[in-house]
Motif scaffolding. Structure first.
Motif, short mmCIF file in Angstrom:
data_model
loop_
_atom_site.label_atom_id
_atom_site.label_comp_id
_atom_site.label_asym_id
_atom_site.label_seq_id
_atom_site.Cartn_x
_atom_site.Cartn_y
_atom_site.Cartn_z
N ARG A 33 0.81 -1.21 0.00
CA ARG A 33 0.00 0.00 0.00
C ARG A 33 0.85 1.27 0.00
NH1 ARG A 33 -4.37 -1.79 4.72
NH2 ARG A 33 -5.21 -3.64 3.62
N THR A 34 2.14 1.10 0.29
CA THR A 34 3.04 2.25 0.37
C THR A 34 3.39 2.74 -1.03
OG1 THR A 34 4.00 1.31 2.36
CG2 THR A 34 5.25 3.06 1.29
N ARG A 39 10.32 2.16 4.38
CA ARG A 39 11.55 2.58 5.06
C ARG A 39 12.45 1.39 5.37
NH1 ARG A 39 7.97 6.25 7.93
NH2 ARG A 39 8.42 8.39 7.30
N GLU A 40 11.85 0.27 5.79
CA GLU A 40 12.67 -0.89 6.12
C GLU A 40 13.37 -1.46 4.89
OE1 GLU A 40 8.29 -2.36 6.21
OE2 GLU A 40 9.45 -0.57 6.75
N ALA A 43 16.31 0.88 4.26
CA ALA A 43 17.34 0.64 5.28
C ALA A 43 18.14 -0.62 4.95
CB ALA A 43 16.68 0.51 6.65
N ALA A 44 17.47 -1.67 4.51
CA ALA A 44 18.17 -2.91 4.15
C ALA A 44 19.09 -2.69 2.94
CB ALA A 44 17.16 -4.01 3.86
N LEU A 45 18.60 -1.94 1.96
CA LEU A 45 19.42 -1.65 0.78
C LEU A 45 20.65 -0.82 1.14
CD1 LEU A 45 16.62 -0.70 -1.77
CD2 LEU A 45 18.10 -2.71 -1.90
N CYS A 46 20.51 0.00 2.19
CA CYS A 46 21.61 0.89 2.60
C CYS A 46 22.46 0.31 3.72
CB CYS A 46 21.04 2.25 3.03
SG CYS A 46 20.11 3.10 1.75
N TYR A 52 17.52 3.95 12.38
CA TYR A 52 18.48 4.99 12.01
C TYR A 52 17.99 5.75 10.77
CZ TYR A 52 22.95 7.27 11.07
OH TYR A 52 23.93 8.20 10.85
N TYR A 53 17.54 5.00 9.77
CA TYR A 53 17.06 5.65 8.55
C TYR A 53 15.82 6.49 8.83
CZ TYR A 53 15.18 6.57 3.97
OH TYR A 53 14.68 7.22 2.88
N ALA A 54 14.87 5.93 9.60
CA ALA A 54 13.63 6.64 9.89
C ALA A 54 13.89 7.96 10.60
CB ALA A 54 12.71 5.76 10.72
#
Length: 281
Positions: A33-34, A39-40, A43-46, A52-54
């Motif tokens: 739905r996003t 965000r998760e 974060a995994a890709l980074c 931390y990303y949020a």
């Protein structure tokens, strides 16, 4: 430079929402739905925690380091201009562009992200592996884990005996000439103060074999299309290498395939099983 927290947060949100899962090699799933990526997922890709990303998207937390911003720029598949903009928003000077840069172009990443069923890697002109597919790791091991000069395959060839065990012994002499001639070409292109020149100085000091071949002044040795690997479990594998070049960053995307129906093709199928088991372990 001072961090622009609101500008950084807005830029990250916009870039995250503009990306779709298939743009970065992720499955879409049925219940999404996003708008864009979650965000998760980013974060995994980074290679960082979701928290931390949020916090960056919420204008909170400490100032991210240059290494963290570089990881975010790569994870979000930013162009060089977008990467530089992100660095400035985070309060850092952008890294240098060109041959010394390690930021992989979005176009090359999009191709790489779709190579799930074959060994493939992205390397620099010095033979430093920046990305590998799972099958590439199963074939040669994790080549991104090295640090310092050992990141270069050419350096490891002359300083780490285990490196040569991955290749057929009757190819060793040719590969020695190839690595030396290739490094000489990069030194000539980049100059005496380049990373290639410093790597050459180290090899001249550390390897008698390198010094002997270097003194031959051989240039123009071209890589062969067919590579002969020796896998520790599967034995000899004959793979064809196709290369895509990014001239702006001097990166190469190398894709390894086998002729359908050949023994090496069957071994590649087995390699996918071995690789999946290794990842689960």
């Amino acid at each position: 430079m001072v961090i622009d927290r609101s500008g950084l947060a807005e830029f990250l949100r916009r870039r995250r929402e503009a990306l779709q899962p298939e743009d970065v090699g992720l499955p879409r799933g049925r219940r999404r739905r996003t708008n864009g990526l979650r965000r998760e997922e980013v974060a995994a890709l980074c290679h960082m925690s979701t928290d931390y990303y949020a916090r960056m998207e919420r204008e909170r937390g400490p100032q991210p380091s240059e290494q963290m911003i570089a990881s975010i720029a790569q994870g979000l598949h930013l162009s060089l201009d977008e990467r530089d903009h992100l660095f400035r928003l985070a309060g850092h000077n952008p890294p240098a562009r060109g041959a010394a840069g390690e930021h992989i172009s979005p176009g090359m990443l999009r191709i790489f992200d779709r190579l799930h069923d074959t060994p493939a890697e992205i390397v620099t002109e010095l033979g430093e592996t920046l990305r590998q597919t799972e099958l590439s790791v199963a074939l040669t091991g994790d080549l991104t884990a090295y640090s310092g000069p050992a990141r270069s395959l050419g350096y490891r060839w002359f300083t780490d005996p285990d490196t040569r065990r991955l290749y057929a012994s009757d190819e060793h002499h040719f590969l020695t000439r190839l690595f030396v001639a290739g490094l000489r070409g990069v030194v000539t292109l980049r100059g005496p103060d380049s990373r290639a020149a410093h790597l050459t100085d180290r090899l001249l000091a550390e390897s008698d074999e390198f010094r002997e071949v270097w003194n031959d002044h051989e240039v123009g040795v071209q890589p062969r299309e067919v590579k002969h690997f020796v896998h520790p479990d599967l034995g000899a594998m004959e793979l064809t290498c196709q290369t895509l070049v990014d001239p702006r960053q001097s990166h190469l995307l190398m894709v390894y395939t086998a002729i359908p129906g050949s023994e090496s093709y069957e071994k590649l199928q087995m390699l996918s099983v071995i690789g999946a088991q290794t990842l689960r372990q």
